[in-house]
Design an enzyme around this catalytic site. Sequence first.
Site, PDB file in Angstrom:
ATOM      1  N   ASP A 252       0.817  -1.215   0.000  1.00  0.00           N
ATOM      2  CA  ASP A 252       0.000   0.000   0.000  1.00  0.00           C
ATOM      3  C   ASP A 252       0.852   1.267   0.000  1.00  0.00           C
ATOM      4  O   ASP A 252       1.822   1.374   0.760  1.00  0.00           O
ATOM      5  CB  ASP A 252      -0.904  -0.024   1.247  1.00  0.00           C
ATOM      6  CG  ASP A 252      -1.778   1.197   1.365  1.00  0.00           C
ATOM      7  OD1 ASP A 252      -2.701   1.351   0.550  1.00  0.00           O
ATOM      8  OD2 ASP A 252      -1.531   2.014   2.284  1.00  0.00           O
ATOM      9  N   GLU A 287       1.302   0.029  -4.918  1.00  0.00           N
ATOM     10  CA  GLU A 287       0.515   1.237  -5.170  1.00  0.00           C
ATOM     11  C   GLU A 287       1.461   2.407  -4.940  1.00  0.00           C
ATOM     12  O   GLU A 287       1.992   2.568  -3.841  1.00  0.00           O
ATOM     13  CB  GLU A 287      -0.678   1.338  -4.220  1.00  0.00           C
ATOM     14  CG  GLU A 287      -1.490   2.596  -4.438  1.00  0.00           C
ATOM     15  CD  GLU A 287      -2.381   2.948  -3.260  1.00  0.00           C
ATOM     16  OE1 GLU A 287      -3.426   3.591  -3.479  1.00  0.00           O
ATOM     17  OE2 GLU A 287      -2.048   2.590  -2.110  1.00  0.00           O
TER      18      GLU A 287
END
Length: 562
Positions: A252, A287
């Site tokens: 993330d 990401e």
Amino acid sequence: MRQYEWGAEQVAPGRWSFALWSPDAAEVAVELGGTAHPMTTEADGWHRVELDAKAGDTYRLKVGEHSIPDPASRAQAGDVHADSVLVDPSHEFSPWDGRPWEEAVIFEMHVGLFTPEGTFASAAAKLPDLAALGITVIEVMPVGQFPGSRGWGYDGVLPWAPHPAYGSPADFRDFVDAAHKAGISVILDVVYNHFGPDGAWIGQVAPSFFDPEIKTPWGAAIAFDEPAVRRFFIGNALHWLREYHLDGFRFDAVDQIRDKIEPEFLEELARSIRKGGFDRPIHLTTEDNRNITRLHDPEAGLYDGEWNDDYHHCIHVLLTGETYDYYASFGAAPFEDLCLSLECGYVEQGQPRPPQKTGRGERSCHLPWHAFVNFNQNHDQTGNRAKGERLLALADPDAAKVVHALLLLGPFIPLIFMGEESGETVPFQFFADFTGDLAEATRKGRLEEFPGVKEFPDPMSIDTYEACRPYKGDAAVAEEWRSLTRELLAFRQDRIVPLMKSGRAGDPVIERVGPKSLVAEWPYAAGTLRIALDLGNGGPFPDGGDWRINCGAYRLACFIEA
């Protein structure tokens, strides 16, 4: 012998080793069986001890005046402030060779909402249905324990411990094993850029774990220049792969992982995993808001794929007309941007993009097409809206079906968000289970984020959470969408994946043939993938095709040319 530097591990039958890094603590003890057992303090800030114990015993760490759960707890006896539990990691997994990345069709799953029961066990029972649909990879939203019983998972504070509302560590292992039996890989979304606001005791007992000079959206950055901090997260990743038989990760918001030393943490993390000696393909995705390419260049041998927000933004602006906030730079020429994304993956590659004041990204046309994970929806792009509307609640359903086909037939790695395969329209809103001042502060923060919204779902309400549960709509509509998804994915695996496995054989050609129509070609060693797309242009359109869809004014045809 220990495998990981942090936490409690069984090193011999009935014998456990405990370790904590707390460089500012003069005395640390393990509270076990009603006794505080002093740990040996070492010069580098580590505290260690070996004790007799058994799996299932509970313990705490006494650090100065604080009695805390283990920051590397493998399981909790209750909430994030409760005792930690000793966990035996042994498990009999079924044989599994994994799946190559080119076969990946990713299904993003929130375990708590995927079934009415909201558990690993109930989700495992549904996995054969996803396999029959053509799903080959489950991406599980974060399961590291977070405060309360419900949440997205990105406020986790105990990243080594599966969230108990979903089930036990053994239940999660059974879920992964069930996926493998169904022919599905499992990757886990992990959060290595911050800890949540409640229960992150690591900041109290090891302030050096954070760097106050570097700020992130969540406060002080994690201090990745500290070797012990790096080992915490690298050990965490290896533990999920070894002890849960996972097939990889989605990392993330890695743009918020800041480094002061070389090699950068993301490189060391990937190389440590690649050297892990695993007997199956391990898939690593990121990401990263920076739109950089060095992590995903095949020559680096680090990461397989990057979540490609740019592709989503093109599709979203084209179908909804929304151009506010981060959609603004895509508002001027969204179809032209789509053409660029189909050619290069990223749209924003460092060029001027008004109203942005500085360029973002770098040239990406050289990367393999399967280095980009494309999506029309995901948890972020849906849930970060004030009311969490899905694309089908905002766009023409005919257009949504055609871009669904574009996503699933393109040369990129497709990701679909739980429910999207069934044409789901229920929202996915922000929800949490905080209490007291933290709950009120969170409510206030959401209101400040969306000042123009008058009726706002309470993120702490169980009703908000339940409103996000999918698979409760019109059965006929859902089956129509599932049939479309099944047909598309069968065609993808039979005709497109073999091309992808043969390797890229040149540069793509994306020809815009109308205001909202294009013809795209991607050459492979085994043939060429060609897609004609019309998003309401109404002009000439190719006849035939190996697969095609006509939905009102919207059309797509796919051709496989040997």
